[in-house]
Design an enzyme around this catalytic site. Structure first.
Site, PDB file in Angstrom:
ATOM      1  N   SER A 132       0.835  -1.201   0.000  1.00 18.54           N
ATOM      2  CA  SER A 132       0.000   0.000   0.000  1.00 18.54           C
ATOM      3  C   SER A 132       0.868   1.249   0.000  1.00 18.54           C
ATOM      4  O   SER A 132       1.644   1.459  -0.930  1.00 18.54           O
ATOM      5  CB  SER A 132      -0.979  -0.041   1.169  1.00 18.54           C
ATOM      6  OG  SER A 132      -2.025   0.893   0.981  1.00 18.54           O
ATOM      7  N   GLU A 155     -10.026  -4.936  -5.151  1.00 25.32           N
ATOM      8  CA  GLU A 155      -9.590  -3.762  -4.394  1.00 25.32           C
ATOM      9  C   GLU A 155      -9.597  -2.505  -5.261  1.00 25.32           C
ATOM     10  O   GLU A 155      -9.357  -2.546  -6.465  1.00 25.32           O
ATOM     11  CB  GLU A 155      -8.238  -3.979  -3.741  1.00 25.32           C
ATOM     12  CG  GLU A 155      -7.061  -4.263  -4.648  1.00 25.32           C
ATOM     13  CD  GLU A 155      -5.754  -4.229  -3.859  1.00 25.32           C
ATOM     14  OE1 GLU A 155      -5.475  -3.179  -3.247  1.00 25.32           O
ATOM     15  OE2 GLU A 155      -5.019  -5.225  -3.849  1.00 25.32           O
ATOM     16  N   HIS A 173      -7.400  -5.827  -0.454  1.00 26.78           N
ATOM     17  CA  HIS A 173      -6.248  -4.954  -0.247  1.00 26.78           C
ATOM     18  C   HIS A 173      -5.317  -5.525   0.827  1.00 26.78           C
ATOM     19  O   HIS A 173      -5.749  -5.860   1.925  1.00 26.78           O
ATOM     20  CB  HIS A 173      -6.741  -3.563   0.159  1.00 26.78           C
ATOM     21  CG  HIS A 173      -5.651  -2.542   0.239  1.00 26.78           C
ATOM     22  ND1 HIS A 173      -4.924  -2.135  -0.856  1.00 26.78           N
ATOM     23  CD2 HIS A 173      -5.165  -1.831   1.300  1.00 26.78           C
ATOM     24  CE1 HIS A 173      -4.052  -1.213  -0.495  1.00 26.78           C
ATOM     25  NE2 HIS A 173      -4.173  -1.017   0.810  1.00 26.78           N
TER      26      HIS A 173
END
Length: 304
Positions: free
Chosen positions: A149, A242, A272
């Site tokens: 991320s 996601e 995610h």
């Protein structure tokens, strides 16, 4: 896909939602509590370090390794959390399995967080960690940059900044569900009903880390305008379920257009940062094993 495993995880997550209208401190406590209970890979020594940050101070880090790890090989790991939360504790289990699969040491980096430290603090710290590794005897050819991320953003951004500053480049980059399209221009940002990353949460992250700033600036993401030529091989992994899916798909295409070796795997049905669910989700372990193989195949040890 291990549908039953993932469904159980989603049910547990639904019972433990983030606090309503939280402060950053409350979000950090919630995230750490949610992710620090995963069992670690067995037999991993963990060394706690203090390394230089990007502001003349220091930051915490943990060096994880297996008894079989080659101490000359290093994976620099930058955790997720939208530049606002995430910690050594939240990603300790993930890093332990990465060490197991890669045969390298893994340095889990506790970079500074927003809003106390807005952009480009996290990016400065990520580069400082790489510079620390170079200064402490790790050959660039034996270092990989990796993150999930926001941390995937940091891994790619650090390589770009290192190249721009004339530093030797790492052997490889791996970005898991990287947060790159901070302006949410990609199709998946508007069409995927993401169970974890909402539009509101994306806006919150931006407001904390880039207050009154340009979310398309190359100082906070390499996605829009950064020159990608000359970067080392890149592996991107992203879930099919996601919001950030197209961040990876588009970045892989741009890397290839710039002549960079790049591969992108879209994991069907995955959410995610599903790697955080190792070892209770088969695909989490498989993803980290894939990353470990990619890195090990590209790291090179300098001749004595």
């Amino acid at each position: 896909m291990s549908a039953q495993q993932l469904q159980a995880i989603l049910q547990m997550a639904a019972q433990n939602p983030p606090p309503a209208q939280p402060t950053p401190a409350q979000l950090r406590a919630w995230f750490d509590a949610s992710n620090s209970q995963m069992p670690l890979a067995q037999g991993l020594p963990i060394q706690t370090l203090r390394i230089p940050n990007g502001a003349g101070g220091t930051m915490a880090a943990e060096l994880l390794s297996t008894p079989q790890a080659d101490p000359r090989r290093l994976i620099m790991y930058y955790h997720a959390g939208g530049f606002v939360f995430g910690s050594l504790a939240s990603h300790r289990a993930l890093c332990s399995y990465l060490a197991q699969f890669s045969g390298a040491q893994v340095l889990n980096v506790d970079y500074r967080l927003a809003p106390e430290h807005p952009a480009p603090a996290a990016h400065d710290d990520a580069l400082a960690a790489y510079q620390w590794a170079l200064a402490n005897g790790y050959a660039a050819s034996a270092i990989a940059l990796m993150g999930d991320s926001a941390g995937g953003n940091l891994a790619l951004s650090t390589a770009v900044r290192a190249r721009n500053q004339g530093l030797p480049l790492p052997a490889a980059i791996v970005a898991l569900s990287p947060a790159l399209d901070l302006a949410s221009e990609g199709e998946s940002h508007h069409t995927v009903d993401d169970p974890f990353i909402t539009r509101e949460l994306m806006g919150f992250f931006n407001a904390m880390y880039v207050p009154d700033g340009d979310v398309r600036s190359p100082t906070v993401t390499p996605f829009y305008s950064a020159d990608l030529q000359g970067l080392p091989p890149v592996q991107l992994q992203v879930g099919g379920w996601e919001r950030l899916r197209d961040d990876s798909v588009v970045m892989a295409a741009r890397l290839k257009a710039a002549g960079v070796e790049a591969e992108c795997t879209v994991w069907d049905g995955m959410v995610h940062c599903w790697q955080l669910f190792a070892p209770v989700l088969d695909e989490a372990l498989a993803s980290l094993e894939q990353a470990g193989r990619f890195i090990a195949a590209r790291q090179r040890i300098a001749a004595a």
